[in-house]
Design an enzyme around this catalytic site. Sequence first.
Site, mmCIF file in Angstrom:
data_model
loop_
_atom_site.group_PDB
_atom_site.id
_atom_site.type_symbol
_atom_site.label_atom_id
_atom_site.label_comp_id
_atom_site.label_asym_id
_atom_site.label_seq_id
_atom_site.Cartn_x
_atom_site.Cartn_y
_atom_site.Cartn_z
ATOM 1 N N HIS A 123 22.553 94.407 12.907
ATOM 2 C CA HIS A 123 21.411 93.873 12.162
ATOM 3 C C HIS A 123 21.350 92.354 12.283
ATOM 4 O O HIS A 123 20.289 91.786 12.557
ATOM 5 C CB HIS A 123 21.498 94.273 10.696
ATOM 6 C CG HIS A 123 20.408 93.687 9.855
ATOM 7 N ND1 HIS A 123 19.279 94.393 9.518
ATOM 8 C CD2 HIS A 123 20.252 92.453 9.315
ATOM 9 C CE1 HIS A 123 18.481 93.612 8.799
ATOM 10 N NE2 HIS A 123 19.061 92.428 8.659
ATOM 11 N N GLU A 124 22.478 91.696 12.069
ATOM 12 C CA GLU A 124 22.476 90.233 12.121
ATOM 13 C C GLU A 124 22.142 89.727 13.515
ATOM 14 O O GLU A 124 21.348 88.796 13.683
ATOM 15 C CB GLU A 124 23.826 89.690 11.651
ATOM 16 C CG GLU A 124 24.131 89.957 10.197
ATOM 17 C CD GLU A 124 23.017 89.504 9.273
ATOM 18 O OE1 GLU A 124 22.393 88.468 9.547
ATOM 19 O OE2 GLU A 124 22.765 90.198 8.282
ATOM 20 N N HIS A 160 18.520 89.552 14.375
ATOM 21 C CA HIS A 160 17.790 88.355 13.962
ATOM 22 C C HIS A 160 17.740 87.347 15.110
ATOM 23 O O HIS A 160 16.714 86.699 15.339
ATOM 24 C CB HIS A 160 18.451 87.719 12.742
ATOM 25 C CG HIS A 160 18.144 88.404 11.455
ATOM 26 N ND1 HIS A 160 16.862 88.535 10.969
ATOM 27 C CD2 HIS A 160 18.952 89.000 10.546
ATOM 28 C CE1 HIS A 160 16.896 89.176 9.817
ATOM 29 N NE2 HIS A 160 18.151 89.479 9.539
#
EC number: 3.4.24.-
Length: 639
Positions: free
Chosen positions: A434-435, A438
């Site tokens: 998820h990170e 980004h």
Amino acid sequence: MHGLLLAAGLLSLPLRALGHPNPNPQMHTLSRRGAVDLDAFRLGQNAEYSNTASVASNPPALSIRSTQSYVDVAKDLVKTTLPDATFRVVNDHYVGTNGVAHVHLRQTVHGIDVDNADFNVNVKDGKVFSFGNSFYKGKIPEENPMVKRDHADPVKALKGVVSALKLPVKTEKASAAISAQSQGQDAVVFKGTSGALSDPKGELVYLIKPDGELSLTWKVETDVGDNWLLSYIDAKDGKNIHGVVDYVADATYQVYPWGINDPTEGEREVFTDPWDGNASEFTWISDGRTRYPTTRGNNGIAQDNPSGGNQYENNYRPMSDDLRFEYPYSTDMSPPDSYIDASITQLFYTANVYHDLLYILGFTERAGNFEYNNNNQGGRGNDYVILNSQDGSGTNNANFATPPDGQPGRMRMYTWTTSRPNRDGSFEAGIVIHEYTHGLSNRLCGGPSNSRCLNALESGGMGEGWGDFMATAIRLKAGDTRETDYTMGEWAANQQGGIRQHPYSTNLQTNPLVYTTVNQYREVHDIGTVWASMLYEVLWNLIDKHGKNDGPKPELRDGVPTDGKYLTMKLVIDGMALQPCNPNFVQARDAILDADEALTGGENKCEIWAGFAKRELGTGARYDRSRRTGSTDVPQECQ
């Protein structure tokens, strides 16, 4: 050469939905913010997007061709569309793996950038394919501020930002020196400050304010750890903040892996030389110049960071001359620093696997990926990802800072205090995925040199949603069907049912989120859950059509994934590069449809429309700042 041995885990059991979730509202908050709500300063969404279908009925756009370069095609389109506008070409254009060239242009006024006025042109086969536009169309100021010079000095602007946003930066001894690194006419670096992780910077730019007016501002850059801010303060009074962009993206959940979703679902295994030779030509432990006997290489550098500070090169990381990174870990071990070697190794492994997968799907050097040595493949190097395990700057969270191409990304993984003993987020590969996403979305949307294109509320929400979606798609197992639901954050948060309001599901009773639900939301993670729910529908429509590859990477035929899972991921990634700066849901949907047109000739048009329309993002869906209108309609040819 010794093989690299990395201790990591394989998933043996899928995580199912466990009834109705019970979200913890504390985990939906941002990580610092103090007394100032930075969301109140988000930039507005004013972009337009002309998809490939609308370009086909646009004679001026169709008439533009060039025998010289795709950059000339882009420049000619801007001149045709807005003949009175002045602009510059941003030096980050490239041709994607789908054959579409991406050119980004920035509007200028009196030679000064309008910092949120962007024009992106997508060119295929020498013709305009689609384009986005957020140029300012109002009255241009007659006076050149560089001549009149009636604006506040930059030090006053810095002090105004620090005061208004309550930043932990001391400015009593601040002074401004001319910056040699920026293209701006008035660009400075601030010396004599303390409290920021690096010297703050300032640049004179115009900004389109939320009310649509053009304002001269000082853009002040401050990296204070949990927030890496671009603050736009009025250049005349040095007091009023007109907008804030945060390079740091927070997560309030943990999720999925290739190997293991959480330590309760499998055993760690040893992998030998797990890198992809095309995506990581120097392996994971070399940058083409130096071979490292530790968790450092071309794609990332992983270490502990108990102080939470900005220094990392001399921080602790495991060393192994024989390259055997095998360290003990169990969930009963405590405190967390007793298994720091295993934690760093797991984080390094997961981030590198994801780098390699994204490379195969099109996130290459030209597109702005994260590599120290780009090996003459385009883009800007010197920007591997700084991977901090057990970072001491926070708990129960994680974040990723995405500066423009050529500057390292920074991932901070925290320990979680929601259980005894505490849990380490680095063992949740889904958090890392998820990170890292980004970084992917911020580099692709608006181009590698512009990390400000997912800062509006709806686009920021999609930034969160893409992270959820990519982690969920990677998490799918061999036995899963469209009836399989996935919750978020159960292990790290120690919370049955996860930390989202609803699990990801194709069942509208289990997950009732639709486009008009966004009208109720003012928080990016909530909005992101709606967007990821739509993408989950599209995912299963394409899996039902093309099947599902359960391997760790896709099989490609003429650059197109042969299965539905990786095809959906590829279309989502390609859509990020096509869409305008700060898109809304409708524009991002159109960009995914355009991505399919570019990649497959529109073979999956109806399946994509059906997935979006099921959750009210059909042909009649409309975006308005105050109210969104839903639609379950699909094109006539798809009925």
